[in-house]
Design a protein around this motif. Sequence first.
Motif, short mmCIF file in Angstrom:
data_model
loop_
_atom_site.label_atom_id
_atom_site.label_comp_id
_atom_site.label_asym_id
_atom_site.label_seq_id
_atom_site.Cartn_x
_atom_site.Cartn_y
_atom_site.Cartn_z
N ILE A 19 0.85 -1.20 0.00
CA ILE A 19 0.00 0.00 0.00
C ILE A 19 0.88 1.26 0.00
N THR A 20 1.95 1.22 0.75
CA THR A 20 2.87 2.36 0.78
C THR A 20 3.48 2.58 -0.61
N ARG A 21 3.86 1.47 -1.25
CA ARG A 21 4.46 1.61 -2.59
C ARG A 21 3.45 2.22 -3.57
N ILE A 22 2.21 1.71 -3.53
CA ILE A 22 1.18 2.24 -4.46
C ILE A 22 0.96 3.73 -4.17
N ALA A 23 0.96 4.11 -2.88
CA ALA A 23 0.76 5.53 -2.51
C ALA A 23 1.85 6.39 -3.16
N HIS A 24 3.09 5.91 -3.08
CA HIS A 24 4.20 6.65 -3.69
C HIS A 24 4.02 6.72 -5.21
N GLU A 25 3.64 5.60 -5.81
CA GLU A 25 3.48 5.57 -7.26
C GLU A 25 2.41 6.57 -7.72
N GLY A 45 -12.24 -3.02 -1.31
CA GLY A 45 -11.60 -1.85 -1.91
C GLY A 45 -11.71 -0.61 -1.03
N ALA A 46 -12.83 -0.53 -0.28
CA ALA A 46 -13.06 0.63 0.58
C ALA A 46 -12.02 0.68 1.69
N VAL A 47 -11.71 -0.49 2.24
CA VAL A 47 -10.73 -0.56 3.34
C VAL A 47 -9.35 -0.17 2.82
N ILE A 48 -8.99 -0.73 1.66
CA ILE A 48 -7.67 -0.43 1.09
C ILE A 48 -7.60 1.06 0.72
N ALA A 49 -8.69 1.60 0.17
CA ALA A 49 -8.73 3.01 -0.21
C ALA A 49 -8.49 3.90 1.01
N ARG A 50 -9.10 3.53 2.12
CA ARG A 50 -8.95 4.33 3.34
C ARG A 50 -7.48 4.35 3.78
N LEU A 52 -4.88 3.70 1.87
CA LEU A 52 -4.10 4.36 0.83
C LEU A 52 -4.17 5.88 0.98
N ALA A 53 -5.38 6.38 1.22
CA ALA A 53 -5.57 7.83 1.39
C ALA A 53 -4.78 8.31 2.61
N GLY A 54 -4.83 7.53 3.69
CA GLY A 54 -4.10 7.88 4.90
C GLY A 54 -2.60 7.96 4.63
N ARG A 55 -2.10 6.96 3.91
CA ARG A 55 -0.67 6.89 3.60
C ARG A 55 -0.26 8.08 2.71
N MET A 56 -1.12 8.36 1.72
CA MET A 56 -0.81 9.47 0.80
C MET A 56 -0.82 10.81 1.54
N GLU A 57 -1.72 10.94 2.51
CA GLU A 57 -1.77 12.19 3.30
C GLU A 57 -0.52 12.33 4.15
N GLU A 58 -0.05 11.19 4.69
CA GLU A 58 1.17 11.22 5.49
C GLU A 58 2.36 11.67 4.64
N ILE A 59 2.42 11.11 3.42
CA ILE A 59 3.56 11.40 2.55
C ILE A 59 3.51 12.84 2.02
N SER A 60 2.33 13.21 1.53
CA SER A 60 2.23 14.53 0.86
C SER A 60 1.88 15.66 1.82
N ARG A 61 1.39 15.31 3.01
CA ARG A 61 0.91 16.28 4.01
C ARG A 61 -0.22 17.16 3.45
N LYS A 62 -0.99 16.57 2.57
CA LYS A 62 -2.15 17.27 2.00
C LYS A 62 -3.37 16.37 2.19
N PRO A 63 -4.54 16.97 2.45
CA PRO A 63 -5.73 16.11 2.59
C PRO A 63 -6.16 15.53 1.24
N ILE A 64 -6.56 14.28 1.25
CA ILE A 64 -7.04 13.62 0.03
C ILE A 64 -8.48 13.17 0.27
N PRO A 65 -9.45 13.70 -0.50
CA PRO A 65 -10.84 13.28 -0.28
C PRO A 65 -11.01 11.78 -0.54
#
Lengths: 182, 311
Positions: A19-25, A45-50, A52-65
């Motif tokens: 999930i972390t790798r996909i977030a980076h990609e 998919g909903a669980v993974i999406a949640r 993934l969004a969390g991981r992407m927010e951590e990396i980018s420090r931006k909120p993702i709807p």
Amino acid sequence: MKLKQKARIMNKAAVQRTITRIAHEILEKNKNTKDLCIIGIRKGGAVIARRLAGRMEEISRKPIPLGILDITLYRDDLTAIAEQPIVHKTEINFDITAKTVILVDDVLFTGRTIRCALDELIDFGRPSSIQLAILIDRGHRELPIRADYVGKNVPTAGSETIEVRLEESEGIDEVLVMEQEK
Amino acid sequence: MVKWNRKDLLGLEGLSPAEIKLVLDTAESFKEISTRQIKKVPALRGRTIATLFFEPSTRTRASFELAAKRLSADTVSISSSTSSVVKGETLKDTARNIEAMKIDIIIIRHKCAGAAEMLARAVSSGVINAGDGSHEHPTQGLLDLFTIREKKKKIKGLKVAIIGDILHSRVARSNIWGLKKLGAEIVICGPATLMPPEIEKMGVRVVYDLRKAVKQADVINVLRIQKERQDAGFFPSLREYSREFGINKEVLKDAGKDLLIMHPGPINRGVEISPDVADGQYSVILDQVTNGLAVRMAVLYLLLGETKVKL
């Protein structure tokens, strides 16, 4: 049909790493997070999406709807299945028009679920693009659909199935290949 | 998880509590569809639904038609005044002819109790009772249950007062069956002449004093005075009815802030309910109409969603 475990192809660490790798990609490919949103297909998919969004927010420090899509009412096999599925709510509380939607599911198989999800998404608005992120691609496509981000390619026989178990619903993170008991 | 295995929806009397909960849970998901920009999903694409109304209706008929259309089903509407019924065709023959056109569901409203059940036996299509005489109006009962559950988060243990013309009211009967099955406590109140004999056998408490009936009620369901059925003179005058059984601010002066006022419509303003109450803080009358659509979508989906197509 009784199934037995054939192989365990992912454990908790592997699921997290993937999930972390996909977030980076996703972040690398899209560069700008401003118009990004993540929509998971209920229920895996909903669980993974949640996550993934969390991981992407951590990396980018931006909120993702984050939204959740229930495709039950868009299924094209409603009349062919033995019992009607329970309908759950679709929860997309933002406008997807002109957004880049990252559609997320746990397993990509025939492609029919994704087709239904695309139909439903288009009814919600007109995204600028839709990208598909999948934890496991097990092949056997019946429609011309492919994922933009794949956690793991797992070629399977038709008699085998993939079981994605996640902590939020099953209490454990693992991916199993199941086969029919002889 | 309970499964829906019924061809028809004829009343709430025959449904189990689990089946009622299944409809309400399904309706909750359908409510979201009406908030979308495109209020239409393809679930029942290719299915045909006929509304067969032998009595006037605005809400129920429009609600069913809209529910069917939002699920992408085709609809055909037949009313008694414009159909061959005026030429003497029987209900059974009308229905069989509709069925011969390969219609999946027939929604019927009829002045005779039992008409929907008779039809259900005669045809293989699904039949939904949209009101049969003074017997039942199951989708109204379900939407009332849905509205109560939505606002109060529960039904079990609630005190529900049903006020007015119980004798002629199919809504009252469906409400009583549904509410009892889900564990509510029911008080009914109205003129003695409009109280069906032995109604207590349904498990309700009968009170003839309006103030006693509404005291400590969580929900007041006000019934319409059916002017069209009052020729027999069940009470001296509408004015007197309004004074004795009308719901107004004065009657509600001790009400808690969480009280719900419901009415199945159409309202006789100033008769069974005063305008300030009908439009006031406790009123959920328009929520009932909104919820009716979701409940009817759920019912159509449950009746048609299962594999019943003969391929």
